[in-house]
Design a protein around this motif. Structure first.
Motif, mmCIF file in Angstrom:
data_model
loop_
_atom_site.group_PDB
_atom_site.id
_atom_site.type_symbol
_atom_site.label_atom_id
_atom_site.label_comp_id
_atom_site.label_asym_id
_atom_site.label_seq_id
_atom_site.Cartn_x
_atom_site.Cartn_y
_atom_site.Cartn_z
ATOM 1 N N GLN A 1 0.829 -1.200 0.000
ATOM 2 C CA GLN A 1 0.000 0.000 0.000
ATOM 3 C C GLN A 1 0.870 1.259 0.000
ATOM 4 O O GLN A 1 0.581 2.227 -0.727
ATOM 5 C CB GLN A 1 -0.936 -0.024 1.209
ATOM 6 N N LEU A 2 1.924 1.263 0.799
ATOM 7 C CA LEU A 2 2.820 2.417 0.823
ATOM 8 C C LEU A 2 3.564 2.557 -0.506
ATOM 9 O O LEU A 2 3.771 3.671 -0.994
ATOM 10 C CB LEU A 2 3.820 2.285 1.980
ATOM 11 N N ALA A 3 3.969 1.437 -1.083
ATOM 12 C CA ALA A 3 4.653 1.482 -2.382
ATOM 13 C C ALA A 3 3.727 2.028 -3.454
ATOM 14 O O ALA A 3 4.145 2.789 -4.327
ATOM 15 C CB ALA A 3 5.160 0.087 -2.757
ATOM 16 N N THR A 4 2.444 1.651 -3.395
ATOM 17 C CA THR A 4 1.465 2.163 -4.362
ATOM 18 C C THR A 4 1.327 3.673 -4.237
ATOM 19 O O THR A 4 1.336 4.401 -5.242
ATOM 20 C CB THR A 4 0.097 1.488 -4.140
ATOM 21 N N LEU A 5 1.208 4.164 -3.015
ATOM 22 C CA LEU A 5 1.081 5.607 -2.800
ATOM 23 C C LEU A 5 2.319 6.344 -3.291
ATOM 24 O O LEU A 5 2.218 7.419 -3.907
ATOM 25 C CB LEU A 5 0.856 5.893 -1.313
ATOM 26 N N ALA A 6 3.493 5.771 -3.037
ATOM 27 C CA ALA A 6 4.736 6.405 -3.473
ATOM 28 C C ALA A 6 4.817 6.470 -4.987
ATOM 29 O O ALA A 6 5.199 7.501 -5.567
ATOM 30 C CB ALA A 6 5.937 5.643 -2.906
ATOM 31 N N GLU A 7 4.439 5.404 -5.667
ATOM 32 C CA GLU A 7 4.506 5.388 -7.126
ATOM 33 C C GLU A 7 3.451 6.294 -7.761
ATOM 34 O O GLU A 7 3.692 6.888 -8.813
ATOM 35 C CB GLU A 7 4.350 3.949 -7.652
ATOM 36 N N SER B 1 -5.405 10.026 -15.314
ATOM 37 C CA SER B 1 -4.914 10.809 -14.187
ATOM 38 C C SER B 1 -4.730 9.925 -12.962
ATOM 39 O O SER B 1 -5.281 8.823 -12.881
ATOM 40 C CB SER B 1 -5.889 11.936 -13.859
ATOM 41 N N ARG B 2 -3.969 10.419 -11.997
ATOM 42 C CA ARG B 2 -3.791 9.673 -10.753
ATOM 43 C C ARG B 2 -5.135 9.471 -10.065
ATOM 44 O O ARG B 2 -5.417 8.401 -9.532
ATOM 45 C CB ARG B 2 -2.816 10.408 -9.837
ATOM 46 N N THR B 3 -5.969 10.505 -10.088
ATOM 47 C CA THR B 3 -7.298 10.388 -9.482
ATOM 48 C C THR B 3 -8.122 9.322 -10.199
ATOM 49 O O THR B 3 -8.796 8.509 -9.569
ATOM 50 C CB THR B 3 -8.030 11.734 -9.541
ATOM 51 N N GLY B 4 -8.041 9.305 -11.528
ATOM 52 C CA GLY B 4 -8.767 8.308 -12.292
ATOM 53 C C GLY B 4 -8.287 6.907 -11.986
ATOM 54 O O GLY B 4 -9.101 5.969 -11.892
ATOM 55 N N LEU B 5 -6.989 6.754 -11.808
ATOM 56 C CA LEU B 5 -6.431 5.441 -11.496
ATOM 57 C C LEU B 5 -6.920 4.965 -10.130
ATOM 58 O O LEU B 5 -7.317 3.807 -9.964
ATOM 59 C CB LEU B 5 -4.899 5.515 -11.522
ATOM 60 N N VAL B 6 -6.929 5.876 -9.158
ATOM 61 C CA VAL B 6 -7.389 5.522 -7.815
ATOM 62 C C VAL B 6 -8.877 5.147 -7.837
ATOM 63 O O VAL B 6 -9.302 4.186 -7.195
ATOM 64 C CB VAL B 6 -7.136 6.685 -6.835
ATOM 65 N N ARG B 7 -9.678 5.894 -8.600
ATOM 66 C CA ARG B 7 -11.105 5.608 -8.664
ATOM 67 C C ARG B 7 -11.408 4.305 -9.389
ATOM 68 O O ARG B 7 -12.385 3.622 -9.092
ATOM 69 C CB ARG B 7 -11.821 6.770 -9.371
ATOM 70 N N THR B 8 -10.573 3.953 -10.365
ATOM 71 C CA THR B 8 -10.800 2.738 -11.143
ATOM 72 C C THR B 8 -10.366 1.488 -10.387
ATOM 73 O O THR B 8 -10.935 0.399 -10.595
ATOM 74 C CB THR B 8 -10.043 2.819 -12.478
#
Length: 293
Positions: free
Chosen positions: A164-170, A229-236
């Protein structure tokens, strides 16, 4: 159906199932022996030694291989039996357990999974092959692979929180990758967040990235997620668990017999294991594995 097996190679490693695998060995071996099987108990000091022991047991005439662990242990075991008539069984105790999902194996009751093996019903499935290595689930070759690579370099924390931390960092720094793809001879150059090559439909604990992939259709499912977008990736991301991402406008899907994936600086992962640097060529090999289901 083939005759019932006589000798089983029971395989685990010290790290299997986050260390749970070795603790199950005695109970699993006892259940198998009580059913009349001869059990050859194998556990090397590391994955390389364990695979060597497994290959030796298959070469010496073992009638089947049973692995205790998760997708990583199954990945190790199939390297020894792929392309042979020797079946493989799984006693799940991993984190992701996508292979167990594929075959509807009990994930909370190891002895029930052992009883499936004792019943000796097999299913023949396809495998994906790249060079001399095989995988059964999904090859991750983009954002997901970069996250895996970062997580493996982190010493803290342990467990799922590391990913989870690695995902946030990337997410903060990741940029779309430039891919060159050869899809059954059709060359395409695309920008994408990731390319996934699926023999089966899911990886990473139920993420159905290659939704619709079948284990016995002789084809690989190649999914391209184009830049978002990063937001789109998180929402998907949550949609991957239900496979509903397939309606997203940035989603693209191909079915092929062979694919070559190239992108600079990416190390691909398959079955959750470090698989190799791109470029990689992957082909579907029909009927390459027998699994106790």
């Amino acid at each position: 159906m083939s005759s019932s097996p006589r000798e089983i190679a029971l395989v685990t490693s010290p790290a299997a199932g986050k260390g749970l695998g070795p603790g199950l060995r005695a109970a699993v071996a006892r259940r198998l022996r009580d059913s009349g099987l001869v059990v050859r108990d194998l556990m090397g000091g590391d994955g390389e030694e364990t695979l060597s022991l497994t290959r030796h047991a298959v070469g010496q005439g073992a009638d089947g291989v049973v692995v205790i662990g998760g997708d990583g242990m199954f990945h190790l075991g199939l390297q020894a039996v792929a392309g042979t008539d020797v079946p493989i069984g799984l006693v799940p105790c991993g984190t992701g357990n996508d292979v167990a999902r594929y075959f509807d194996l009990p994930r909370q009751d190891p002895m029930a999974a052992v009883d499936r093996i004792i019943a000796h019903r097999t299913r023949t499935i396809d495998l994906a092959r790249s060079g001399d290595r095989w995988f059964v689930t999904v090859l991750a070759a983009g954002f997901d692979a970069v996250v895996n690579e970062r997580a493996n370099q982190m010493r803290w924390p342990r467990g799922q929180m590391r990913y989870q931390l690695a995902t946030l960092a990337e997410l903060r720094t990741f940029q779309p990758l430039h891919y060159t793809l050869d899809l059954d001879g059709e060359v395409r150059r695309v920008e994408a967040m990731l390319v996934a090559v699926g023999n089966g439909p899911s990886f990473g604990g139920g993420l159905r990235i290659t939704e619709g992939a079948l284990l016995d259709d002789g084809l690989l499912d190649v999914v391209i997620i184009k830049p978002m977008s990063r937001t789109g990736l998180v929402r998907t991301y949550p949609k991957l668990f239900a496979g509903t991402h397939v309606t997203h406008p940035k989603y693209e899907h191909h079915r092929v017999r062979k694919v070559t994936v190239a992108a600079a600086g990416i190390v691909a992962y398959a079955d959750g294991e470090r698989f190799g640097a791109l470029p990689l060529s992957v082909e579907c090999v029909g009927g390459a594995l027998k699994v106790w289901v």
